[in-house]
Scaffold this motif. Structure first.
Motif, PDB file in Angstrom:
ATOM      1  N   ARG A 219       5.496  10.363  -7.619  1.00  0.00           N
ATOM      2  CA  ARG A 219       6.032   9.858  -8.880  1.00  0.00           C
ATOM      3  C   ARG A 219       6.936  10.880  -9.571  1.00  0.00           C
ATOM      4  N   SER A 220       6.635  12.164  -9.426  1.00  0.00           N
ATOM      5  CA  SER A 220       7.430  13.190 -10.109  1.00  0.00           C
ATOM      6  C   SER A 220       8.588  13.710  -9.255  1.00  0.00           C
ATOM      7  N   ALA A 221       8.800  13.157  -8.079  1.00  0.00           N
ATOM      8  CA  ALA A 221       9.893  13.602  -7.210  1.00  0.00           C
ATOM      9  C   ALA A 221      11.239  13.195  -7.810  1.00  0.00           C
ATOM     10  N   ASN A 222      12.269  13.947  -7.455  1.00  0.00           N
ATOM     11  CA  ASN A 222      13.623  13.594  -7.900  1.00  0.00           C
ATOM     12  C   ASN A 222      14.206  12.474  -7.058  1.00  0.00           C
ATOM     13  N   ILE A 223      13.805  12.423  -5.792  1.00  0.00           N
ATOM     14  CA  ILE A 223      14.271  11.385  -4.880  1.00  0.00           C
ATOM     15  C   ILE A 223      13.246  11.231  -3.764  1.00  0.00           C
ATOM     16  N   ILE A 224      13.094  10.025  -3.259  1.00  0.00           N
ATOM     17  CA  ILE A 224      12.150   9.741  -2.177  1.00  0.00           C
ATOM     18  C   ILE A 224      12.941   9.172  -1.004  1.00  0.00           C
ATOM     19  N   VAL A 225      12.662   9.660   0.194  1.00  0.00           N
ATOM     20  CA  VAL A 225      13.312   9.159   1.404  1.00  0.00           C
ATOM     21  C   VAL A 225      12.235   8.530   2.279  1.00  0.00           C
TER      22      VAL A 225
ATOM     23  N   GLU B 152      11.777  -4.546  -2.344  1.00  0.00           N
ATOM     24  CA  GLU B 152      11.536  -4.449  -3.778  1.00  0.00           C
ATOM     25  C   GLU B 152      10.164  -3.849  -4.076  1.00  0.00           C
ATOM     26  N   ILE B 153       9.138  -4.342  -3.399  1.00  0.00           N
ATOM     27  CA  ILE B 153       7.789  -3.851  -3.692  1.00  0.00           C
ATOM     28  C   ILE B 153       7.618  -2.417  -3.217  1.00  0.00           C
ATOM     29  N   LEU B 154       8.298  -2.040  -2.148  1.00  0.00           N
ATOM     30  CA  LEU B 154       8.226  -0.674  -1.641  1.00  0.00           C
ATOM     31  C   LEU B 154       8.795   0.327  -2.637  1.00  0.00           C
ATOM     32  N   SER B 155       9.861  -0.035  -3.330  1.00  0.00           N
ATOM     33  CA  SER B 155      10.542   0.907  -4.226  1.00  0.00           C
ATOM     34  C   SER B 155      10.247   0.691  -5.707  1.00  0.00           C
ATOM     35  N   ARG B 156       9.419  -0.257  -6.031  1.00  0.00           N
ATOM     36  CA  ARG B 156       9.141  -0.591  -7.430  1.00  0.00           C
ATOM     37  C   ARG B 156       8.459   0.556  -8.175  1.00  0.00           C
ATOM     38  N   ASN B 157       8.941   0.807  -9.402  1.00  0.00           N
ATOM     39  CA  ASN B 157       8.377   1.816 -10.310  1.00  0.00           C
ATOM     40  C   ASN B 157       8.373   3.223  -9.727  1.00  0.00           C
TER      41      ASN B 157
ATOM     42  N   ARG C 109       0.826  -1.216   0.000  1.00  0.00           N
ATOM     43  CA  ARG C 109       0.000   0.000   0.000  1.00  0.00           C
ATOM     44  C   ARG C 109       0.857   1.262   0.000  1.00  0.00           C
ATOM     45  N   LEU C 110       1.962   1.241   0.732  1.00  0.00           N
ATOM     46  CA  LEU C 110       2.860   2.395   0.755  1.00  0.00           C
ATOM     47  C   LEU C 110       3.410   2.661  -0.639  1.00  0.00           C
ATOM     48  N   ASN C 111       3.734   1.619  -1.387  1.00  0.00           N
ATOM     49  CA  ASN C 111       4.195   1.808  -2.757  1.00  0.00           C
ATOM     50  C   ASN C 111       3.119   2.484  -3.598  1.00  0.00           C
TER      51      ASN C 111
END
Length: 117
Positions: free
Chosen positions: A66-72, A93-98, A56-58
């Protein structure tokens, strides 16, 4: 959580699942001893809520960042003896996918608020 997101997670972990529930108890026990790193049915059920949270977090990150340059984000916490390495890596993997580049930071499980003057 969408069915698509959950199906994506299930496809991700499929090669690493033991599926001991569909085998007789003796065979299941042998498989667990031969492949202790694989994801068991019991483990998947025990960590179902935490798994749902990562999926769900993903979805939320895709909707809002989605348009961010980087996510922390905070790194999911898992005890070494409790969670198999394959399930933990599937969470990452699922957290950071796409998503754009993601930095995962491990905290100390304390809420911290910093004020700049």
């Amino acid at each position: 959580m969408t069915d698509y997101s959950w199906k994506t997670f299930e496809e991700l972990i499929e090669p690493y699942q033991l599926h001991e529930g569909s085998k007789d108890p003796a065979t299941a026990e042998i498989l667990q001893k031969e492949y202790p790193w694989k994801i068991t049915d019991a483990e998947l059920e025990r960590f179902k809520d935490k798994t749902y949270r990562q999926v769900r977090l993903n979805e939320l990150l895709q909707e809002n960042s989605r348009s961010a340059n980087i996510i922390v984000v905070s790194l999911p916490i898992a005890r070494k003896e409790a969670v198999s390495s394959y399930l933990y890596m599937a969470w990452l993997e699922i957290l950071s996918r796409n998503l754009p580049p993601v930095i995962m930071i491990r905290g100390n499980q304390k809420n911290v608020l910093t004020f700049y003057s």
